[in-house]
Design a protein around this motif. Structure first.
Motif, PDB file in Angstrom:
ATOM      1  N   UNK A  64      10.617   2.549  -1.134  1.00 19.95           N
ATOM      2  CA  UNK A  64      10.202   2.661  -2.535  1.00 19.95           C
ATOM      3  C   UNK A  64      10.298   1.296  -3.219  1.00 19.95           C
ATOM      4  N   UNK A  65       9.238   0.930  -3.943  1.00 21.59           N
ATOM      5  CA  UNK A  65       9.193  -0.355  -4.643  1.00 21.59           C
ATOM      6  C   UNK A  65       8.952  -0.093  -6.130  1.00 21.59           C
ATOM      7  N   UNK A  66       9.537  -0.940  -6.955  1.00 24.69           N
ATOM      8  CA  UNK A  66       9.411  -0.776  -8.407  1.00 24.69           C
ATOM      9  C   UNK A  66       9.137  -2.131  -9.036  1.00 24.69           C
ATOM     10  N   UNK A  67       7.942  -2.280  -9.631  1.00 23.11           N
ATOM     11  CA  UNK A  67       7.558  -3.551 -10.222  1.00 23.11           C
ATOM     12  C   UNK A  67       6.907  -3.308 -11.582  1.00 23.11           C
ATOM     13  N   UNK A  68       7.159  -4.242 -12.503  1.00 23.12           N
ATOM     14  CA  UNK A  68       6.480  -4.177 -13.788  1.00 23.12           C
ATOM     15  C   UNK A  68       5.040  -4.639 -13.612  1.00 23.12           C
ATOM     16  N   UNK A  69       4.164  -4.179 -14.527  1.00 20.68           N
ATOM     17  CA  UNK A  69       2.733  -4.504 -14.455  1.00 20.68           C
ATOM     18  C   UNK A  69       2.434  -5.593 -15.472  1.00 20.68           C
ATOM     19  N   UNK A  70       1.827  -6.666 -15.005  1.00 24.17           N
ATOM     20  CA  UNK A  70       1.475  -7.774 -15.888  1.00 24.17           C
ATOM     21  C   UNK A  70       0.478  -7.296 -16.945  1.00 24.17           C
ATOM     22  N   UNK A  71       0.622  -7.825 -18.138  1.00 24.99           N
ATOM     23  CA  UNK A  71      -0.266  -7.393 -19.230  1.00 24.99           C
ATOM     24  C   UNK A  71      -1.721  -7.750 -18.956  1.00 24.99           C
ATOM     25  N   UNK A  72      -1.950  -8.743 -18.089  1.00 30.18           N
ATOM     26  CA  UNK A  72      -3.317  -9.157 -17.766  1.00 30.18           C
ATOM     27  C   UNK A  72      -3.743  -8.672 -16.374  1.00 30.18           C
ATOM     28  N   UNK A  73      -2.998  -7.715 -15.821  1.00 31.59           N
ATOM     29  CA  UNK A  73      -3.302  -7.230 -14.476  1.00 31.59           C
ATOM     30  C   UNK A  73      -4.688  -6.591 -14.429  1.00 31.59           C
TER      31      UNK A  73
ATOM     32  N   UNK B 193       0.854  -1.182   0.000  1.00 33.18           N
ATOM     33  CA  UNK B 193       0.000   0.000   0.000  1.00 33.18           C
ATOM     34  C   UNK B 193       0.890   1.232   0.000  1.00 33.18           C
ATOM     35  N   UNK B 194       0.510   2.209  -0.822  1.00 30.09           N
ATOM     36  CA  UNK B 194       1.316   3.423  -0.860  1.00 30.09           C
ATOM     37  C   UNK B 194       0.800   4.408  -1.879  1.00 30.09           C
ATOM     38  N   UNK B 195       1.722   5.225  -2.381  1.00 29.29           N
ATOM     39  CA  UNK B 195       1.390   6.285  -3.329  1.00 29.29           C
ATOM     40  C   UNK B 195       2.217   6.099  -4.596  1.00 29.29           C
ATOM     41  N   UNK B 196       1.567   6.274  -5.753  1.00 30.25           N
ATOM     42  CA  UNK B 196       2.301   6.187  -7.009  1.00 30.25           C
ATOM     43  C   UNK B 196       3.234   7.383  -7.119  1.00 30.25           C
ATOM     44  N   UNK B 197       4.534   7.097  -7.273  1.00 28.53           N
ATOM     45  CA  UNK B 197       5.526   8.166  -7.429  1.00 28.53           C
ATOM     46  C   UNK B 197       5.895   8.389  -8.894  1.00 28.53           C
ATOM     47  N   UNK B 198       5.762   7.320  -9.680  1.00 22.28           N
ATOM     48  CA  UNK B 198       6.131   7.445 -11.093  1.00 22.28           C
ATOM     49  C   UNK B 198       5.588   6.258 -11.867  1.00 22.28           C
ATOM     50  N   UNK B 199       5.305   6.484 -13.149  1.00 22.61           N
ATOM     51  CA  UNK B 199       4.928   5.400 -14.061  1.00 22.61           C
ATOM     52  C   UNK B 199       5.918   5.420 -15.207  1.00 22.61           C
ATOM     53  N   UNK B 200       6.686   4.329 -15.341  1.00 24.52           N
ATOM     54  CA  UNK B 200       7.712   4.249 -16.375  1.00 24.52           C
ATOM     55  C   UNK B 200       7.258   3.279 -17.466  1.00 24.52           C
ATOM     56  N   UNK B 201       7.959   3.323 -18.604  1.00 27.70           N
ATOM     57  CA  UNK B 201       7.721   2.375 -19.691  1.00 27.70           C
ATOM     58  C   UNK B 201       9.058   1.886 -20.200  1.00 27.70           C
ATOM     59  N   UNK B 202       9.304   0.507 -20.079  1.00 23.52           N
ATOM     60  CA  UNK B 202      10.643  -0.028 -20.399  1.00 23.52           C
ATOM     61  C   UNK B 202      10.656  -1.261 -21.334  1.00 23.52           C
TER      62      UNK B 202
ATOM     63  N   UNK C 159       7.518  -2.151 -21.294  1.00 14.95           N
ATOM     64  CA  UNK C 159       6.322  -2.495 -20.526  1.00 14.95           C
ATOM     65  C   UNK C 159       6.183  -1.514 -19.362  1.00 14.95           C
ATOM     66  N   UNK C 160       4.953  -1.262 -18.925  1.00 16.17           N
ATOM     67  CA  UNK C 160       4.749  -0.292 -17.844  1.00 16.17           C
ATOM     68  C   UNK C 160       5.323  -0.785 -16.511  1.00 16.17           C
ATOM     69  N   UNK C 161       5.943   0.145 -15.806  1.00 16.09           N
ATOM     70  CA  UNK C 161       6.542  -0.138 -14.492  1.00 16.09           C
ATOM     71  C   UNK C 161       5.998   0.884 -13.499  1.00 16.09           C
ATOM     72  N   UNK C 162       5.526   0.378 -12.354  1.00 16.07           N
ATOM     73  CA  UNK C 162       4.951   1.246 -11.336  1.00 16.07           C
ATOM     74  C   UNK C 162       5.942   1.443 -10.201  1.00 16.07           C
TER      75      UNK C 162
END
Length: 616
Positions: free
Chosen positions: A409-418, A386-395, A397-400
């Motif tokens: 701070x946590x950084x994870x890619x978003x599954x295409x079927x999320x 749980x937290x606040x979105x600090x940035x949305x990247x694209x590499x 694929x989207x990374x939150x």
């Protein structure tokens, strides 16, 4: 007179010789007379640092020796180094502490454990229920010394015992061979207590203990059974461990396997540090010095360090703990199980943890040293953040990027079927905004569910800064609360200037704007352009002669300070207080000036600068 003087001199010399002789052979302890039967044993062992007296200068020869004292005295015959003692203490810290062994005994008891003189169960018998030291019996001391002297194998080979004591039937069957070995080596007397009895269950005082320790010391000094050794090199293929000895099988480069006995006398080094038999494992490359009768005098080895990364398939938390990891090697899936090292480091999701916190299915990176895990870095199979979105990247694929309430701070890619929901509505990645509050579910380091909620707000104020780059645009305002705040302007932001649809490129400094904000992103800007004067009265606050730029500070009617940037070119006239034309070098900070020019919304291009008053 001459004869008399010679006689006096002779008497003085004789007296000096007597005093000197007595001083040279005087006992080290005031309660041990020079003619005491055990004096030479006591003094000899005291000189060797094996036996000591009390702080009051006494030895107290008739005091009984306890089990723990007998063990400590016996193990001093090993002459263990400080590093060896510290290593043993660390290895057996658990049993030493749980058995409440005092600090001054811990080193000796630890060496006894490492050399196989006693086992961990025996440590628990050193003290009674009231935590008092239990006295040592004669037969127990015979067992200790036999092991220290490296004669346990000789004791084990004895079948038909021929003990001369009247009360030999009172000697326990387990101790009888050890007693006979000590009898053979002259450590104990064949006469027993003088009446033909050995009294195996009776205690032994400090004087008698000094005697048997001294005889054992002399035996070890005069019977170096390890003089003739050969060196073997190879790999440990198996280790059979028993209480007092172990059997290490070494396979050489020709595939020949030979088992060698390692006992309390075997010197073991691992990575050039003193170690114990428990530190050796199968697979280690070793160099060993061995005797003709296949006893290992020394074993030197280098640790095997391995790294594994995979999925945890099983965790056993019962001591010493074990973990089974499933990993891929050369395209094939394999499994291995390792036990835990005593000094293991465990982290789960980048936080310090315990072995039992790790679950089946978690991802793990482990470091293994000599088949023992020394470090585990694990990531939960499924975790919620749980937290606040600090940035949305694209590499691509989207990374939150998420920051939680602890500022982690946590950084994870978003599954295409999320599954993505924003304000309880099914949404896409592009609907998410910086500053949104989110609850995400991560499986194997990929986000599979996102539940976001909008944090809406408004602000207004005067534009003080605009920053535009290839990756982002930001705007800084001085808001109505007199605070300077910077906001992120996404590409999809709606912008109006004087009620007409516009872009960020049409915004100018000092425009007054109203902002609609979601999270940390501006979604709408309503700006009002202002008619700027083309003339100002102010005070020079900044001069850059190389860039032909000056700054002036202007005071409004309500005494608010405002900074104006003035650009000078070859058409600008600079006049002094007498109306004479000058250059930019004539200006100084603090000069009061009147400036006339053309304002483009950002910078005033000066036509005329008139100095009305020089700085004081």
């Amino acid at each position: 007179m001459k004869l008399k003087n010679k006689k006096v001199a002779s008497i003085a010399l004789a007296t000096l010789i007597t005093i000197t002789t007595q001083g040279a052979y005087a006992s080290a302890f005031k309660d041990v007379s020079n003619d005491y039967w055990a004096r030479q044993f006591i003094d000899s062992m005291n000189k060797e640092g094996i036996i000591a007296g009390y702080d009051d200068g006494t030895f107290r020869p008739l005091e009984d020796v306890s089990k723990v004292q007998a063990i400590v005295l016996s193990t001093r015959l090993f002459k263990a180094t400080n590093s060896e003692i510290q290593q043993a203490r660390q290895t057996y810290k658990g049993v030493l502490d749980s058995s409440k062994v005092p600090e001054w005994y811990k080193g000796g008891v630890a060496i006894a454990l490492s050399k196989g003189i006693i086992n961990q169960d025996m440590v628990k018998t050193l003290y009674d229920s009231k935590n008092k030291e239990v006295p040592a019996t004669k037969e127990e001391i015979c067992v200790y010394l036999t092991k220290v002297m490296g004669l346990e194998e000789e004791a084990n080979k004895k079948v038909n015992l021929n003990l001369p004591f009247k009360d030999k039937h009172l000697i326990s069957p387990q101790a009888a061979p050890y007693v006979e070995v000590m009898l053979d080596k002259g450590v104990i007397d064949k006469q027993g207590d003088g009446s033909g009895n050995f009294s195996p269950k009776s205690t032994m005082n400090r004087a008698m203990t000094a005697k048997v320790i001294s005889v054992a010391f002399d035996y070890l000094k005069n019977n170096d059974v390890d003089k003739e050794t050969t060196t073997v090199k190879g790999t440990i293929t198996s280790i059979l461990r028993f209480d007092s000895e172990s059997y290490v099988t070494i396979e050489n480069d020709r595939g020949i396997k030979v088992s060698y006995k390692a006992d309390g006398r075997t010197i073991i080094n691992l990575d050039n540090k003193n170690a114990g038999i428990s530190d050796l494992v199968e697979g280690l490359n070793v160099t060993a010095k061995v005797t003709k009768d296949l006893r290992a005098v020394s074993i030197s080895a280098e640790s095997i360090n391995e790294n594994y990364e995979g999925t945890v398939s099983k965790v056993t938390s019962a001591y010493p703990g074990a973990l089974t990891i499933e990993y891929k090697k050369d395209g094939k899936t394999d499994k291995k199980t390792f036990v835990m090292d005593n000094d293991i480091s465990v982290t789960l999701d980048n936080k310090k943890a315990n072995l039992w916190d790790i679950k089946e299915g978690d991802n793990a990176k482990i470091k293994v040293k000599n088949s023992k895990i020394i470090e585990i870095k694990a990531e939960s199979k499924i975790r919620n953040i749980e937290g606040t979105i600090k940035e949305i990247k694209y590499n691509p694929e989207p990374v939150l990027v998420i920051e939680d309430k602890y500022k982690d701070v946590y950084e994870y890619s978003i599954d295409s079927k999320a599954k993505i929901y924003r304000d309880k509505k099914s949404s896409g990645v592009t609907d998410l905004r910086r500053g949104d509050k989110v609850d995400v579910e991560v499986e194997y380091n990929v986000i599979v569910d996102i539940y976001a909620s909008t944090v809406k707000s408004k602000d207004e104020g005067v534009i003080k800064g605009i920053s535009i780059s290839a990756n982002k645009a930001e705007i800084t305002i001085l808001n109505k609360d007199k605070k300077t705040v910077t906001y992120y302007i996404p590409k999809q932001s709606t912008i109006y200037v004087d009620n007409e649809r516009s872009s960020i490129y049409n915004l100018k400094l000092e425009y007054y704007i109203n902002l609609e904000i979601e999270g940390e992103e501006v979604t709408r800007i309503d700006a009002k352009s202002i008619d700027r004067k083309d003339s100002y009265n102010g005070v020079v606050s900044y001069i850059n002669k190389n860039a032909d730029i000056i700054g002036i500070t202007v005071s409004s009617q309500d005494d608010e300070k405002q900074s104006i940037t003035i650009m000078i070119d070859n058409r600008t006239k600079i006049l002094d207080t007498d109306g004479r034309e000058k250059g930019i070098s004539s200006l100084s900070k603090g000069d009061k000036v009147f400036v006339l020019g053309d304002f483009d919304g950002t910078i005033l291009l000066a036509k005329t600068i008139m100095i009305t008053q020089y700085a004081k």
